[in-house]
Design an enzyme around this catalytic site. Structure first.
Site, PDB file in Angstrom:
ATOM      1  N   GLY A 127      36.945   7.162  57.329  1.00 13.73           N
ATOM      2  CA  GLY A 127      38.098   7.574  58.430  1.00 13.73           C
ATOM      3  C   GLY A 127      37.159   7.149  59.711  1.00 13.73           C
ATOM      4  O   GLY A 127      36.487   6.470  60.321  1.00 13.73           O
TER       5      GLY A 127
ATOM      6  N   GLY B 293      27.566 -29.382  71.192  1.00 14.36           N
ATOM      7  CA  GLY B 293      27.776 -28.357  71.904  1.00 14.36           C
ATOM      8  C   GLY B 293      26.727 -27.100  71.591  1.00 14.36           C
ATOM      9  O   GLY B 293      26.600 -26.156  72.301  1.00 14.36           O
ATOM     10  N   ALA B 294      26.151 -27.178  70.171  1.00  7.26           N
ATOM     11  CA  ALA B 294      25.429 -26.134  69.751  1.00  7.26           C
ATOM     12  C   ALA B 294      24.272 -26.295  70.877  1.00  7.26           C
ATOM     13  O   ALA B 294      23.472 -25.129  71.145  1.00  7.26           O
ATOM     14  CB  ALA B 294      24.981 -26.259  68.461  1.00  7.26           C
TER      15      ALA B 294
END
Length: 504
Positions: free
Chosen positions: A159, A394-395
């Site tokens: 939690g 793009g890399a």
């Protein structure tokens, strides 16, 4: 006598801890801090809750030990749950002690380490316990990027107890004895019908390999805490300082002739980038973050000539070194960490592109790849790029190219910088010419060769100022050391703004 009782704790609780293969809170603090340096804060604090049996059970410390000491002679603050008292569950007084030590760490400008072994909110104290967690979360965020925050998971944390570690810079876990989950196995089975063990749901290996929640996982607490101490030696006390430098015994001008053997010249042959890193950095030592998660990118802390650097590198042994959803997110957060704490960045590039596929596109590869792009563009620390072999599409841009702000870019003579590989490029550019030929395959091979010769030769990018120099691989170490030494006084202020809005 009272002080002795406070430190000793329950003998039965101690035996239970040891029976589970776990150390007590005092034993853990002794391993974390330099001998005799720990100074405890509020050891006599007790809860004031009444009802549900708490009025007759008011042990000192209220289940958490807080204070400060030194690690390698430098001040560090800590709070540590004592599972022997209320299972380490958080109540009002317990939370107030943590709030106080977090405030002290932030005011002093010193790292904060949490040793987590708690059962969540103390049910008997109701909403007061929940409010206590809120105060911790708020302080985690306020301290983010200001002081290093390290969470060490040494027991089951469920939690709210799992959210604070998720907000910190690093999460350490111990196999078999530490777990993290929002809802436990019983709740999962009730709601979904799935049967799973605590370790199967949220154990160290799950979070180190599958979820990426844990940055480090170890077999025992002694090793884990020793590694926490080592990590602290690589980090500055706060964002106003630089990481501690040491005198290096590894010569700055040492050649790395082994690199010529480690990295094959053929772009399709795999190799282990870790060995490349070990050849470049001081004494071959580095501390890899998220070693077992998102393996196509390596993120590691090391030293060059005694100065700490953060290294981001493609790993050709995993998915050929592509960028995918996980590796983009992993590298982006590491870049942000290094930038926040004044750690220069070295990027070793051997990337064929982003991973194609329906799953990647539907999973948001555009959004996740943009995280890495944003992190690099936003970073103001010294940034040096080295292109070992291929850097496609793009890399290439995303891996800290000159066009997005790298201070210096170097390339080995084996480098290939292009929109895509020669085979794919020729098939696109010369599609009609190939289709119309009497011998399409022969024409295609000739055009592939022509494209590679004209647009992908090692000096093409250097001729256009996108690479600062083409260097001898054996001189990579000394080239990086000289570049970073020159950049040490770099100052690159960002525009005035409240904060940016990075992709999530």
């Amino acid at each position: 006598m009272l002080k002795s009782a406070v430190r000793q704790g329950s003998e039965t609780g101690t035996e239970r801890q040891h029976a589970k293969g776990k150390l007590t809170v005092r034993e853990r603090l002794d391993l974390l801090f330099d001998e005799g340096s720990f100074c405890e804060v509020e050891p006599l604090r007790r809860h004031r809750a009444t009802g549900f049996g708490l009025e007759d059970n008011r042990p000192h410390t209220d289940g958490v030990v807080t204070g400060w000491g030194t690690v390698h002679g430098r001040t560090v603050f800590a709070f540590a749950h004592d599972f022997r008292i209320f299972g380490g569950a958080l109540g009002e007084a317990h939370a107030q002690k943590i709030h106080k030590i977090m405030d002290m760490a932030l005011q002093a400008g010193a790292p904060l380490v949490s040793l987590n072994d708690g059962a969540g909110a103390r049910i008997q104290e109701g909403v007061s316990a929940l409010a206590g967690y809120g105060g911790i979360f708020e302080r985690n965020v306020r301290a983010s990027g200001v002081i290093p925050q390290i969470s060490v998971m040494l027991g089951p944390c469920a939690g709210g107890a799992a959210y604070s570690p998720a907000l910190t810079d690093f999460v350490f876990m111990v196999r078999e004895t530490s777990q993290m989950f929002i809802t436990g196995p019983d709740v999962v089975e009730t709601v979904t019908g799935e049967k799973v063990s605590q370790n199967g749901l949220g154990g160290a290996d799950v979070h180190a390999e599958v979820s990426g929640v844990a940055h480090f996982a170890y077999d025992d607490e002694h090793t884990c805490l020793a590694e926490v101490r080592y990590l602290l030696s690589l980090l500055p006390a706060n964002n106003r300082e630089t990481p501690p430098a040491v005198r290096s015994t590894d010569p700055a001008d040492r050649r790395g002739d082994a690199l010529l053997e480690l990295v094959p010249s053929h772009g399709n042959r795999p190799y282990d980038m870790r060995k490349v890193i070990e050849e470049i950095v001081d004494d071959g030592e580095h501390m890899e973050v998220h070693e077992r998660w998102a393996g196509s990118v390596l993120c590691t802390l090391a030293r060059l000539d005694g100065n700490v650097v953060g290294i981001v590198a493609n790993q050709p042994q995993s998915l050929a070194g592509v960028l995918d959803i996980r590796s983009s997110s992993k590298a982006a957060r590491f870049v942000q960490l290094c930038d926040a704490f004044n750690i220069p960045l070295v990027t070793l590039v051997d990337v064929p592109g982003f991973l194609p596929g329906v799953d990647q596109e539907h999973g948001g590869i555009i959004r996740h790849g943009a995280k890495l792009l944003y992190a690099y563009c936003n970073a103001t620390v010294p940034r040096v790029q080295v292109i070992l072999r291929k850097a496609y599409g793009g890399a290439y841009i995303v891996m800290d190219s000159r066009s997005i702000g790298a201070d210096l870019s170097y390339a080995w003579p084996t480098n290939e910088i292009a929109v895509m590989g020669a085979e794919g490029a020729a098939n696109v550019v010369f599609r009609r010419q190939i289709a119309a030929a009497d011998d399409p395959e022969a024409v295609r091979q000739e055009l592939v060769k022509e494209y590679a010769t004209e647009l992908m030769h090692p000096y093409y990018a250097a001729e256009r100022g996108l690479v600062d120099d083409v260097i001898d691989p054996a001189l990579t170490r000394q080239t990086l050391i000289r570049a970073l030494d020159m950049l040490r006084a770099k100052h690159a202020p960002l525009p005035v703004r409240k904060h940016g809005n990075p992709p999530t």
